[in-house]
Design an enzyme around this catalytic site. Structure first.
Site, PDB file in Angstrom:
ATOM      1  N   GLY A  72       3.379  -1.742 -13.611  1.00  0.00           N
ATOM      2  CA  GLY A  72       2.640  -0.247 -13.751  1.00  0.00           C
ATOM      3  C   GLY A  72       1.028  -0.659 -14.438  1.00  0.00           C
ATOM      4  O   GLY A  72       0.743   0.039 -15.219  1.00  0.00           O
TER       5      GLY A  72
ATOM      6  N   TYR B 222      -2.910  -0.339  -9.827  1.00  0.00           N
ATOM      7  CA  TYR B 222      -1.745  -0.297  -8.586  1.00  0.00           C
ATOM      8  C   TYR B 222      -1.279   1.005  -8.868  1.00  0.00           C
ATOM      9  O   TYR B 222      -1.404   1.977  -9.598  1.00  0.00           O
ATOM     10  CB  TYR B 222      -0.977  -1.432  -8.540  1.00  0.00           C
ATOM     11  CG  TYR B 222      -1.708  -2.431  -7.904  1.00  0.00           C
ATOM     12  CD1 TYR B 222      -2.289  -2.637  -6.713  1.00  0.00           C
ATOM     13  CD2 TYR B 222      -1.670  -3.404  -8.751  1.00  0.00           C
ATOM     14  CE1 TYR B 222      -3.006  -3.727  -6.367  1.00  0.00           C
ATOM     15  CE2 TYR B 222      -2.473  -4.952  -8.461  1.00  0.00           C
ATOM     16  CZ  TYR B 222      -3.356  -4.725  -7.304  1.00  0.00           C
ATOM     17  OH  TYR B 222      -3.757  -5.946  -7.115  1.00  0.00           O
TER      18      TYR B 222
END
Length: 382
Positions: free
Chosen positions: A191, A195
C-alpha cells in the site's frame, strides 16, 4: 559515520536489540532484521521466479536475516503488472516457480513473506493488457523509471470502474492464497510508494466522488477491502502485513495533508484491520515525519496495536538499533544495506566492516544480471 563513509560499528550491547526474537502473529522470527522488498526485474518474461532469484534470496537467509520480504509480485493478469520481467503470483505455474525460492530461504532458518503489488497507474510494462488503470484519470507525476526499463512520461490512466476495483481486490486475495500454497510464511499488501492502493489514498490523484474517494477514510477503503479479502483467503493463522509510505517512486517528497492528524486516522484504521504488522518506509526512517516531531514509524507505533517494521537508510547498525531501543519500531528492514552485504546481520554481530552502497548495482538496469557482472569485476574476473 567514519571519515571514509563506512558506518561505525557500535559495541555488542548497543546492537543487542537487533538480535532479540520477534513474533509476527504466529510467526516466530530469530531476530529483528529483515530484507526489504526491492524490485529486481529478473524473473522470466512470463513472470516465473528463476534459479538466479532463488540464489539471491537464499543468500540473505544464509547471511543471518530473520525475515526476507520478496520484491513486489503482481497479482493478476489484467492491470497489476508494473514492470517487464517482474515476477507474478497470478496463476498456478507462477506459484510453483516460487517453491524452490521459499524452500531455500527456509533451509537457512529465515522466514519469507510475499509482497503483493498492483502497480495501477504507475505500470510501465504489462504483457497482459494495454493501457493503465488508476483511481482517476490523472497522469502520474514524473517519468518512468529507466533502471526498470521504462522511458518517457507515464501514460494517462483510465479511472477504474467498480467492477475493475472488485477484480483487483479478488486478484490480491487469489495471489495471497497461491502464496500460502507455495510455502510462503505470509503476505505483505503493498500500500506504499505510489502504487495502486497508495494512489487511492493520495489527494490530487484520487478525485473520485464515490465510496472510494472523498475523505481519508473513503480513500483508504480499497486498502481495507483488500486486507479483509486477503485475510478471508488465507485464514486466521497466516501472517498478513501492510506496507505504508508517504513518498512515492514518482513523487519522492510527498507528505500527507493533515500531518499527524492524518497519520492518526491512517494508522488507526490500518491497525484495526485483520493484519499482523505494518511496514512503514521513509527515506530516513528516524527523521520526523512532518518536519518536526515523531518519525512515521513512531506514529504508527502510537496509533496501531500491531508490530511495526521500519525501513529507510537503516544500514548503519547504530541507526537501526536505535529505532528499536527507542520503541519506534519492532524490527528493521534493509534495502541498500542488504544489497551491499547479504550477510549484514552476521557482520553486525562480529563487528566486521560494512561498506557504503554501490549505486552502480542499480545501473543501467537494476537486475540481478547487472549485480552478477559487478560482482565478477570485483572478484577480478572478466
Amino acid at each position: 559515520m567514519a571519515a571514509d563513509g563506512h558506518p561505525l560499528q557500535p559495541d555488542s550491547a548497543s546492537v543487542a536489540p537487533l538480535f532479540a526474537p520477534l513474533a509476527l502473529g504466529g510467526l516466530a522470527l530469530r531476530n529483528r532484521t529483515a530484507v526489504a522488498p526491492m524490485t529486481r526485474v529478473s524473473a522470466s518474461a512470463d513472470g516465473h521466479a528463476t534459479a538466479r532469484m532463488a540464489d539471491y534470496y537464499r543468500a540473505f537467509a544464509a547471511g543471518g536475516f530473520g525475515l526476507v520480504v520478496s520484491e513486489g509480485i503482481y497479482t493478476d493478469q489484467a492491470h497489476a503488472q508494473g514492470y517487464l520481467f517482474q515476477p507474478g503470483l497470478a496463476d498456478h505455474s507462477q506459484r510453483e516457480a516460487w517453491r524452490p525460492v521459499v524452500e531455500g530461504v527456509h533451509r537457512h532458518g529465515a522466514r519469507m513473506i510475499a509482497q503483493l503489488m498492483h502497480a495501477g497507474a504507475l505500470s510501465q510494462g504489462n504483457r497482459f493488457r494495454a493501457g493503465t488503470r488508476g483511481p482517476s484519470a490523472v497522469r502520474p507525476k514524473g517519468r518512468q523509471l529507466a533502471f526498470y526499463r521504462g522511458d518517457g512520461e507515464y501514460p494517462l490512466p483510465q479511472a477504474m470502474t467498480e467492477d475493475e476495483i472488485a477484480d483487483a481486490v479478488r486478484g490480491f486475495a487469489d495471489a495471497a492464497a497461491r502464496a500460502r500454497e507455495a510455502g510462503f510464511d505470509g503476505v505483505e499488501i503493498h500500500g506504499a510508494n505510489g502504487y495502486l492502493l497508495d494512489q487511492f489514498l493520495a489527494e490530487g490523484v484520487n478525485l473520485r466522488d464515490d465510496r472510494y474517494g472523498g475523505d481519508v477514510r473513503g480513500r483508504l477503503r480499497l486498502t481495507v477491502e483488500v486486507a479483509q479479502a486477503v485475510r478471508a483467503a488465507v485464514g486466521a493463522d497466516f501472517v498478513v502485513g501492510v506496507r505504508v509510505s508517504q513518498g512515492k517512486v514518482n513523487d519522492f517528497g510527498h507528505k500527507w495533508s493533515g500531518g499527524e492528524d492524518a497519520a492518526a486516522v491512517i494508522f488507526g484504521t490500518l491497525g484495526r484491520l485483520p493484519v499482523d504488522y505494518l511496514h512503514v518506509t521513509e527515506f530516513e526512517a528516524w527523521q520526523p515525519a512532518f518536519g518536526e516531531g515523531p518519525s512515521l514509524a513512531a506514529l504508527a507505533k502510537r496509533h496501531a496495536p500491531v508490530p511495526v517494521l521500519a525501513n529507510g537508510s537503516l544500514h548503519d547498525p547504530a541507526q537501526a538499533a536505535g529505532m528499536l531501543a527507542r520503541g519506534e519500531a519492532d524490527a528493521v528492514t534493509l534495502g541498500r544495506g542488504a544489497l551491499t552485504h547479504a550477510d549484514w546481520p552476521q557482520r553486525v554481530r562480529t563487528a566486521a566492516a560494512i561498506a557504503p552502497f554501490d549505486r552502480e548495482l542499480l545501473s543501467p538496469i537494476a537486475d540481478l544480471a547487472n549485480a552478477d557482472r559487478r560482482q565478477t569485476r570485483r572478484d577480478g574476473g572478466n
